[in-house]
Scaffold this active site. Structure first.
Site, PDB file in Angstrom:
ATOM      1  N   ALA A   1     -63.936  32.483  21.025  1.00 56.70           N
ATOM      2  CA  ALA A   1     -63.532  31.078  21.200  1.00 56.70           C
ATOM      3  C   ALA A   1     -62.008  30.952  21.235  1.00 56.70           C
ATOM      4  O   ALA A   1     -61.442  30.299  22.123  1.00 56.70           O
ATOM      5  CB  ALA A   1     -64.107  30.221  20.075  1.00 56.70           C
TER       6      ALA A   1
ATOM      7  N   GLY B   1     -76.097  38.435  23.531  1.00 57.65           N
ATOM      8  CA  GLY B   1     -75.535  38.215  24.848  1.00 57.65           C
ATOM      9  C   GLY B   1     -75.243  36.757  25.074  1.00 57.65           C
ATOM     10  O   GLY B   1     -75.013  36.003  24.126  1.00 57.65           O
TER      11      GLY B   1
ATOM     12  N   GLU C   1     -85.138  35.855  25.128  1.00 56.82           N
ATOM     13  CA  GLU C   1     -85.099  35.681  23.673  1.00 56.82           C
ATOM     14  C   GLU C   1     -85.940  34.466  23.328  1.00 56.82           C
ATOM     15  O   GLU C   1     -86.392  33.726  24.203  1.00 56.82           O
ATOM     16  CB  GLU C   1     -83.651  35.540  23.172  1.00 56.82           C
ATOM     17  CG  GLU C   1     -82.899  36.870  23.201  1.00 56.82           C
ATOM     18  CD  GLU C   1     -81.508  36.809  22.593  1.00 56.82           C
ATOM     19  OE1 GLU C   1     -81.116  35.765  22.077  1.00 56.82           O
ATOM     20  OE2 GLU C   1     -80.821  37.851  22.654  1.00 56.82           O
TER      21      GLU C   1
ATOM     22  N   HIS D   1     -81.449  34.325  10.725  1.00 57.76           N
ATOM     23  CA  HIS D   1     -82.054  35.204  11.723  1.00 57.76           C
ATOM     24  C   HIS D   1     -83.225  35.911  11.070  1.00 57.76           C
ATOM     25  O   HIS D   1     -83.079  36.449   9.966  1.00 57.76           O
ATOM     26  CB  HIS D   1     -81.026  36.223  12.235  1.00 57.76           C
ATOM     27  CG  HIS D   1     -81.440  36.847  13.533  1.00 57.76           C
ATOM     28  ND1 HIS D   1     -82.511  37.707  13.624  1.00 57.76           N
ATOM     29  CD2 HIS D   1     -80.949  36.714  14.783  1.00 57.76           C
ATOM     30  CE1 HIS D   1     -82.646  38.089  14.895  1.00 57.76           C
ATOM     31  NE2 HIS D   1     -81.711  37.499  15.616  1.00 57.76           N
TER      32      HIS D   1
ATOM     33  N   ARG E   1     -86.614  30.312  16.289  1.00 57.43           N
ATOM     34  CA  ARG E   1     -86.073  31.210  15.277  1.00 57.43           C
ATOM     35  C   ARG E   1     -86.362  30.727  13.851  1.00 57.43           C
ATOM     36  O   ARG E   1     -86.625  31.524  12.955  1.00 57.43           O
ATOM     37  CB  ARG E   1     -84.572  31.326  15.501  1.00 57.43           C
ATOM     38  CG  ARG E   1     -83.968  32.501  14.850  1.00 57.43           C
ATOM     39  CD  ARG E   1     -82.541  32.666  15.305  1.00 57.43           C
ATOM     40  NE  ARG E   1     -82.449  33.472  16.500  1.00 57.43           N
ATOM     41  CZ  ARG E   1     -81.303  33.839  17.063  1.00 57.43           C
ATOM     42  NH1 ARG E   1     -80.170  33.456  16.531  1.00 57.43           N
ATOM     43  NH2 ARG E   1     -81.293  34.590  18.136  1.00 57.43           N
TER      44      ARG E   1
ATOM     45  N   HIS F   1     -77.113  33.601   9.555  1.00 58.58           N
ATOM     46  CA  HIS F   1     -76.678  34.165  10.833  1.00 58.58           C
ATOM     47  C   HIS F   1     -75.705  33.259  11.580  1.00 58.58           C
ATOM     48  O   HIS F   1     -74.734  33.724  12.164  1.00 58.58           O
ATOM     49  CB  HIS F   1     -77.929  34.411  11.685  1.00 58.58           C
ATOM     50  CG  HIS F   1     -77.671  35.034  13.015  1.00 58.58           C
ATOM     51  ND1 HIS F   1     -77.126  36.285  13.152  1.00 58.58           N
ATOM     52  CD2 HIS F   1     -77.891  34.582  14.279  1.00 58.58           C
ATOM     53  CE1 HIS F   1     -77.020  36.591  14.437  1.00 58.58           C
ATOM     54  NE2 HIS F   1     -77.457  35.553  15.140  1.00 58.58           N
TER      55      HIS F   1
ATOM     56  N   ARG G   1     -80.135  26.279  16.821  1.00 55.35           N
ATOM     57  CA  ARG G   1     -79.484  26.790  18.032  1.00 55.35           C
ATOM     58  C   ARG G   1     -80.436  27.656  18.854  1.00 55.35           C
ATOM     59  O   ARG G   1     -81.118  28.542  18.321  1.00 55.35           O
ATOM     60  CB  ARG G   1     -78.286  27.633  17.618  1.00 55.35           C
ATOM     61  CG  ARG G   1     -77.521  28.259  18.752  1.00 55.35           C
ATOM     62  CD  ARG G   1     -76.392  29.097  18.200  1.00 55.35           C
ATOM     63  NE  ARG G   1     -76.928  30.153  17.366  1.00 55.35           N
ATOM     64  CZ  ARG G   1     -77.013  31.417  17.718  1.00 55.35           C
ATOM     65  NH1 ARG G   1     -76.566  31.793  18.899  1.00 55.35           N
ATOM     66  NH2 ARG G   1     -77.512  32.309  16.914  1.00 55.35           N
TER      67      ARG G   1
HETATM   68  C1  SIN Z   1     -79.797  38.176  18.582  1.00 54.19           C
HETATM   69  O1  SIN Z   1     -79.380  39.056  19.315  1.00 54.19           O
HETATM   70  O2  SIN Z   1     -80.931  38.142  18.154  1.00 54.19           O
HETATM   71  C2  SIN Z   1     -78.858  37.114  18.161  1.00 54.19           C
HETATM   72  C3  SIN Z   1     -78.412  36.339  19.308  1.00 54.19           C
HETATM   73  C4  SIN Z   1     -77.937  35.023  18.851  1.00 54.19           C
HETATM   74  O3  SIN Z   1     -77.869  34.790  17.644  1.00 54.19           O
HETATM   75  O4  SIN Z   1     -77.655  34.180  19.697  1.00 54.19           O
END
Ligand code: SIN
Length: 514
Positions: free
Chosen positions: A13, A46, A111, A229, A275, A333, A368
């Protein structure tokens, strides 16, 4: 000594914002040597961007809105997703090498909670490190950027009108504290996972920037929304190595100690459920004594090339993910709350902007969407730069943060005291919270606040921890990353929490959505 624009923090950032300010002079300060600071180089997942076939910014927008559980600002989300494809191209112009297939097309992965494959990677699971590499080279070659390393910012300076007028900082190599005045100060200080005993973040990520902004009187929004996470590797390392969600995108599954999958009991999307759902499921399986493991054996022989960071973490513990199960635990996380900003990164205080994890731009809401954060850092950094590039710069008279308000040197928090805080936060303000657990965390914070060994580092860590706990106490519902076992329902009306220490010590709910 400094330029009229000062950026605190040199992750993705901070550096991208600095680059985009060209040709306007800008000073970037970083507490450690460039590239060793912050979470950016650790990002595995990513960058989410609608660059794949059958994808569109509209679908990316829908997933972002859905993940955020009613609290995403649609205008901010639209700005984010629309800029995705061009942002990837722009980073490539700065020299970032995203992974491409044999035909030269960007490779995209899946993801959780994405309806399409849309995560661009670099060297497998090293996107953050690769973006940082390229931005550091570009920043070092840019004449308009001055980089000051090993400069520890301790607080913001404010003028008579309450505008931010720069920072109070300690120059480590010279052993002295200075006021660095600036017309515009941009916080790019990252997150606060280091406030928790189990985290995927570097330890110094203790929410100092959030505390600076709160102390100066900026509005802090939704501090209770911390994302856990679900699959940190439970090898006893601190910080806990991340097992990227991309593994589940490639077919890895969560199983108990007896090898039986369990996500079908929690969500129709199973291992690719949102998540927060997966984190609570992992927590529940562990608490019930069944254990939680990632079975990534199906990824096969290419594992070391596809996921070199995860493979290396496993190797440190003599585990081969091609053959064995990986023990996992939820870990702090990402901070979705932060310094309230508008779409050009302005905070509620004149002279102060925020970008990246420390900011609350509105794109993440209560949860997020994976891999939206690197994109946010870049898109909103560019917006700040666009605003400030040609704006007239105000001369501000510093009237705040006298230099004697801190100890002689900016010592980091005493490890034993920090360990007490981290344990209190993990016990009381983590994946599942109750009024009782949050009050216990608050008691620990209050005790630590009285401690004679309180350093400037601990002071800021405690302030950020208290913001999280107070926000979580106020939010008497469960939504996204915030789950209250004593208020398991989601309120009908989504509302933001806004805290402004300048106006009142009381916390205020403010209805934001019509
Ligand atoms: C991950 O690679 O699981 C994390 C990616 C993220 O937190 O955006």
């Amino acid at each position: 000594m400094t330029s009229p624009i000062l950026i605190v923090g040199a992750g993705v950032a901070g550096l991208y914002t600095a680059l985009k300010l060209a040709p306007r002079p800008v000073t970037v300060v970083t507490a450690r040597p460039l590239g060793e600071d912050g979470s950016s180089p650790w990002a595995q997942g990513g960058m989410a961007a609608a660059v794949g076939e059958n994808d569109s910014p509209h679908l990316h927008f829908a997933d972002t809105m859905e993940a955020g559980a009613g609290l995403v600002d649609p205008d901010a989300a639209r700005m984010l997703v629309d800029a995705g494809p061009e942002t990837v191209a722009d980073l490539e112009r700065y020299g970032v090498k995203f992974d491409r297939d044999a035909a030269g097309k960007l490779k995209v992965g899946r993801e959780a909670a994405h309806c399409r494959d849309r995560i661009v990677h670099a060297t497998g699971d090293r996107a953050g490190a690769e973006i940082m590499r390229a931005l550091i080279v570009a920043a070092r070659q840019s004449a308009h950027i001055e980089i000051l390393e090993r400069v520890v910012v301790e607080d913001l300076l404010t003028d008579d009108n309450g505008a931010v007028a720069g920072v109070l900082a300690f120059i480590v190599e010279e052993g002295r504290r200075v006021s660095m005045e600036a017309s515009e100060t941009i916080l790019a200080t990252g997150g606060l996972g280091g406030l928790y005993a189990v985290t995927t973040n570097p330890k110094p990520a203790q929410g100092h920037g959030l505390a600076f902004a709160a102390r100066a009187g900026a509005i802090i929004r939704d501090p209770e929304f911390v994302q856990f996470h679900p699959t940190a590797l439970d090898f006893g390392e601190d910080p806990a190595p991340l097992a990227t969600e991309a593994l589940r995108g490639e077919g890895a599954t969560l199983v108990n100690a007896d090898g039986k999958p369990f996500m079908q009991r929690y969500h129709r999307d199973r291992d690719l459920a949102p998540r927060d759902v997966v984190a609570r499921a992992v927590e529940e399986e562990r608490k019930a004594g069944r254990g939680a493991f990632l079975d990534a054996r199906g990824i096969g022989p290419d594992f070391p090339e596809m996921f070199p960071t995860v493979f290396a973490a496993c190797a440190r513990h003599q585990v081969d993910p091609r053959e064995g199960l990986l023990p996992v635990a939820p870990a702090a996380h990402y901070h979705m709350g932060g310094v309230l900003t508008d779409m050009q990164g302005r905070s509620s205080l004149d002279g102060l902007s925020a970008v990246g994890e420390v900011a609350s731009t509105g794109v993440h809401g209560a949860n997020r969407l994976a891999s939206n954060s690197l994109l946010e850092a870049v898109v909103f950094g560019a917006a700040i730069a666009e605003r400030l590039k040609s704006a007239p710069l105000v001369i501000r008279n510093d009237a705040g943060a006298p230099e004697d308000r801190f100890d002689l040197a900016p010592k980091p928090a005493d490890p034993a005291l920090m360990a007490r805080l981290r344990k209190a936060m993990s016990d009381g303000a983590a994946v599942v919270r109750t009024e009782e657990s949050l009050n216990a965390a608050l008691d620990a914070i209050n005790d630590l606040n009285q401690h004679p060994l309180k350093t400037s580092g601990l002071k800021s860590a405690l302030a950020s921890a208290e913001l999280i706990v107070q926000g979580a106490l106020m939010r008497e519902e469960s939504r996204g990353g915030h789950y209250r076992a004593d208020f398991p329902e989601t309120a009908e009306e989504p509302m933001h929490t806004e805290i402004c220490l300048a106006e009142t010590a009381e916390l205020e709910w403010e209805e934001e959505l019509s």
